[in-house]
Design a protein around this motif. Structure first.
Motif, short mmCIF file in Angstrom:
data_model
loop_
_atom_site.label_atom_id
_atom_site.label_comp_id
_atom_site.label_asym_id
_atom_site.label_seq_id
_atom_site.Cartn_x
_atom_site.Cartn_y
_atom_site.Cartn_z
N GLU A 33 0.97 -1.17 -0.11
CA GLU A 33 -0.09 0.17 -0.02
C GLU A 33 0.77 1.07 0.07
N LEU A 34 2.00 1.33 0.94
CA LEU A 34 2.92 2.12 0.69
C LEU A 34 3.54 2.34 -0.55
N ILE B 173 10.56 11.08 -7.18
CA ILE B 173 10.78 9.78 -6.45
C ILE B 173 11.28 10.09 -5.00
N VAL B 174 12.04 11.30 -4.89
CA VAL B 174 12.21 11.62 -3.50
C VAL B 174 11.00 12.16 -2.74
N LYS B 175 10.19 12.66 -3.40
CA LYS B 175 8.79 13.03 -2.73
C LYS B 175 8.03 12.10 -2.49
N GLN B 176 8.04 11.20 -3.18
CA GLN B 176 7.41 9.81 -2.93
C GLN B 176 7.74 9.09 -1.55
N ILE B 177 9.15 8.95 -1.52
CA ILE B 177 9.78 8.49 -0.39
C ILE B 177 9.51 9.09 0.87
N PHE B 178 9.70 10.64 0.86
CA PHE B 178 9.40 11.35 2.03
C PHE B 178 8.10 11.29 2.48
N ASP B 179 6.96 11.37 1.55
CA ASP B 179 5.70 11.32 1.59
C ASP B 179 5.35 9.93 2.60
N ILE C 240 7.32 8.28 4.38
CA ILE C 240 8.14 8.23 5.80
C ILE C 240 7.23 9.08 6.58
N ARG C 241 6.55 10.04 6.08
CA ARG C 241 5.61 11.00 6.84
C ARG C 241 4.38 9.97 7.23
N GLU C 242 3.90 9.40 6.27
CA GLU C 242 2.84 8.62 6.46
C GLU C 242 2.94 7.23 7.55
N LEU C 243 4.09 6.86 7.37
CA LEU C 243 4.46 5.80 8.44
C LEU C 243 4.31 6.43 9.92
N ASN C 244 4.94 7.55 10.06
CA ASN C 244 4.99 8.28 11.17
C ASN C 244 3.82 8.63 11.77
N LYS C 245 2.73 9.29 10.64
CA LYS C 245 1.37 9.72 11.01
C LYS C 245 0.47 8.72 11.68
N ASN C 246 0.44 7.65 10.68
CA ASN C 246 -0.48 6.57 10.69
C ASN C 246 -0.12 5.60 11.72
N GLU C 247 1.38 4.95 11.53
CA GLU C 247 1.59 3.91 12.47
C GLU C 247 2.47 4.60 13.80
N GLY C 248 2.66 5.77 13.91
CA GLY C 248 3.32 6.04 14.99
C GLY C 248 4.65 5.80 15.04
N LEU C 249 5.28 5.23 13.87
CA LEU C 249 6.57 4.75 13.67
C LEU C 249 7.83 5.78 14.08
#
Length: 244
Positions: A125-126, A175-181, A183-192
């Motif tokens: 999904e990511l 691609i850089v934007k996709q990678i950073f997006d 990371i942001r999503e993982l932190n926000k949604n999973e609390g990673l």
């Protein structure tokens, strides 16, 4: 600090040597649970050495590294990796002859197999591109796809702390934007919790809650990502050249 406190990773007074050369000079860094913390600096500043020292190779000559309430300073790397730290190293270092699926299976080797399908679904999904390339050998992927695979493989180990070393290196801006997006999503949604080393100061500081600046093995500045973005010294050294 104990594991019940706010600090997940504490680095205190760490010095690391390569032979007689000092690579880290009394480094202090904190990473709190649920944060994205970034370290910026020029190539050769010692950022990757800090990442590797946290993972036990090389080991700190002096100082202390505490992770989740445990002193890991003198622990061997394989023991540290069992504690819920995952690293996506500089240069990606995927297994080039293995398929995307096999690489992800390697990432999951240390955790309970009952989570595998759920974790695989999350990674796809990511990074939907990985699902499209599931049977392809890692070495035949583009640079951006290899970076996605390196992060995906790290995530399959269900880490509490994700160490990312230069995830944007050599990649196209989109691609850089996709990678950073991601990371942001993982932190926000999973609390990673994420500790990120980057030369791309603009993207890293915009992403991070807090940041550190490293010069020649020393921490020279720290603050929130927004504060560091505004600092004249940071702008002059790391943000000149048309970033806006």
């Amino acid at each position: 600090m104990t594991g019940t406190g706010e600090t997940l990773l504490s680095v205190r007074g760490v010095e690391t040597y390569y032979g007689k050369i000092v690579a880290l000079r009394g480094v202090d860094v904190d990473v709190h649970r649920g944060e994205i913390v970034t370290m910026i600096g020029a190539n050769g500043a010692g950022k990757s050495t800090l990442m590797m020292t946290i993972c036990g190779n090389p080991q700190a000559r002096t100082g202390q590294i505490v992770y989740d309430g445990r002193d890991i300073t003198a622990m061997p790397t394989h023991e540290i990796m069992h504690l819920g730290i995952a690293q996506s190293p500089e240069g990606r270092r995927i297994f080039p002859r293995m398929t995307v699926m096999e690489n992800l299976q390697m990432g999951a080797a240390l955790v309970d197999p009952k989570h595998f399908e759920d974790d695989l679904k999350k990674v796809f999904e990511l990074f939907p591109r990985l699902k499209e390339r599931i049977g392809q050998r890692g070495g035949t992927l583009s640079g951006g796809e290899q970076q996605m695979l390196a992060i995906g493989r790290a995530l399959m180990s269900r880490p509490k702390l994700l160490l990312l070393d230069e995830p944007s290196l050599g990649l196209a801006p989109l691609i850089v934007k996709q990678i950073f997006d991601a990371i942001r999503e993982l932190n926000k949604n999973e609390g990673l919790t994420v500790f990120l080393v980057e030369q791309n100061a603009f993207h890293a500081l915009r992403l991070a809650h807090r940041g550190y600046v490293m010069v020649n093995g020393n921490i020279t500045m720290s603050g929130t990502g927004a504060e560091l973005l505004k600092r004249e010294e940071v702008r002059a050294a790391y943000l000149e050249g048309g970033r806006h």
